[in-house]
Design a protein around this motif. Sequence first.
Motif, PDB file in Angstrom:
ATOM      1  N   THR A 407       0.837  -1.201   0.000  1.00  0.00           N
ATOM      2  CA  THR A 407       0.000   0.000   0.000  1.00  0.00           C
ATOM      3  C   THR A 407       0.873   1.254   0.000  1.00  0.00           C
ATOM      4  O   THR A 407       0.532   2.262  -0.622  1.00  0.00           O
ATOM      5  N   GLN A 448      -7.940  -0.047  -0.416  1.00  0.00           N
ATOM      6  CA  GLN A 448      -8.045  -1.326   0.276  1.00  0.00           C
ATOM      7  C   GLN A 448      -9.309  -1.361   1.139  1.00  0.00           C
ATOM      8  O   GLN A 448      -9.959  -2.369   1.284  1.00  0.00           O
ATOM      9  N   ASP A 528      -6.182  -1.464  -4.727  1.00  0.00           N
ATOM     10  CA  ASP A 528      -5.724  -2.158  -3.520  1.00  0.00           C
ATOM     11  C   ASP A 528      -6.830  -3.133  -3.134  1.00  0.00           C
ATOM     12  O   ASP A 528      -7.819  -2.745  -2.511  1.00  0.00           O
TER      13      ASP A 528
HETATM   14 MG    MG Z   1      -2.062  -2.669   2.249  1.00  0.00          MG
END
Ligand code: MG
Length: 612
Positions: A407, A448, A528
């Motif tokens: 990330t 994410q 993500d």
């Molecule tokens: Mg991550």
Amino acid sequence: MTFSIGATGSGMGPGHALERFGSDEVEGRAFNAHVVVRFLAYLRPHWQRMAAAFLLTIIGAALALASPYLLKVAIDGYITGGDAAGLTRIALLMAGTFVGVYLTSAGQQYLLAWVGQRVLTTLRAHLFRHLQILPLGYHDTHIVGVTISRVINDVSVINDLLSQGLVTLISDTLVLGGIIVVMLSMSPRLALVTFSVLPLMLLATFLFARQARVAFRQTRSRIAAVVGDLAEDISGMRVIQAFAQEGATQERFDKVNRANRDAYIAAMSLSFVFLPSVEFLGMLATGVVLWFGGLTVARGELTLGVVVAFLAYVTRFFQPIQELSQLYTTLQAAMAGGERVLGILDTAPEVKDKPAAGEMPPIAGKVELRHVSFSYRGDTRVLHDVNLVIEPGQTVALVGPTGAGKTSIANLIARFYEVTEGAVLIDNVDVHDVTQRSLRRQMGLVPQDPFLFSGTVADNIRFGRPDTPIAEVEEAARLANSHDFITALPDGYNTEILEGGVNLSIGQRQLICIARAVLADPRILILDEATSSVDTMTEALIQDALRRLLAGRTAIVIAHRLSTVRNADAICVVNGGRIVERGRHEELLARDGLYRELYERQFVDIKTEVNN
Ligand code: MG
Ligand code: UTP
């Protein structure tokens, strides 16, 4: 006079919430010229109305001073002389002054409220604008509840001072000065005798102000603790309930809540001791005037009217003193609040466009990380010398253990943070040299943790392009395979999304985020993936949506799904902040390294799940 302040020795330990949320209380100086000057600027656009309010204040103060004097004239000039016509005139005049006081006070209050609310709005707007350009790093390290308290509470105490406080200061000083002058001119001797209570008054005020400063500071930091604790507990409610920690959480909240109550009561009891003592001194002064003035009148050295006027002035004398000492606490609250608000306003946005930053030309899609090193808070490095080249139109999958830095790499490409060393280049242009807006407009991000705003489903999809017609919104939703589930929702595209998107499943939220990215039609897409949070049906839908979404774009996919990884043009295995392996699926499997290990441990599970 001793005041007990709950803060010291009450045995009411601060509780850890107080330490976390209330500890950044600035040592409140009573006066900080820098703070005052900075915030006075907010009054400038409204100077005409402020001037009018001041004018009304001065007129009001003069009128308030006049009525006891009229009393003296009435008694000495007309009552004792039995002049009925004169008495009527004075009575009318007095009624006139009362109407005048009423009108000036109403006008002044209106003007101050008008200006005050505008200052409040502007200040909050400035703060919010600044909060929006502050780096994510700022928000990472500042507790939400405390930032909210800055924008709501601190701003309002600053405003209390700017609008009400300044005017109170001026009008009270005028009234006080005026009364002293009038008293001295009517009877210097009686005036001096009356003023004999003043030293006691000053002593009481001084003692009060000194204690109040500590006490009110306590209350401010403790209310911040209540807000901070509340904000965190509400967002964590699911976890609290899941772990059946309501009792412990309640206890913790009760503790901060009680600490706030006790601090407040302690601060208020100061006022409860102080205000009656001012009143007491006022009565003492009245007694002195009655006694000494009465004797002087009896000796024929002073008229009755003067003594009556003095009695009226004495009662008015102590109100401004009370108000001024209260103003002192407002002043301190505003200074502390002001310092904290400036603390936000003066935090430089870490990611800042260069003055010469140009527009990012239409992106072809080459992404390059060149010797990139990075740390979030200047401490431990999370990325070490990362090198990566992605050609236009390629899909690169980043895989690796949790906490590896995947990330973080995505964050740097979108320029949410600045690289510590090295450079991120897009089409061979350093992202440093172009404006963030022109860059991000051409990039899409599916985070994410898929975030939805309150509003309708359609509004969430067109978040990046708010005026997109509904037909295009639906088109994007179809491409993202979201159309079917959206139309099945109670109000279809107009279904209201609750805060944080809680009325949708995580998979549905992710589909909406993908639709949002489709609509934005970015040249570079960063995806993500949320870890296997969806069922196999949705998984297939998302896969299919992704295939369409990724076609013809450069894509960086942080992948948890085997199918995504398999179809990628290249796979980078990230570990410990480094890219440790790179290649296509088969190559990496053959290499017998970390990828193979991950594959066997992680993806095989998913694979069997998918196949079941
Ligand atoms: Mg991550
Ligand atoms: P990442 O967030 O880049 O890890 O954090 P990741 O590879 O994406 O992990 P998963 O798969 O989503 O779980 C890399 C490191 O950076 C630190 C973390 O402690 C982690 O070790 N980090 C992350 C910070 O210090 N601050 C942050 O805001 C985020």
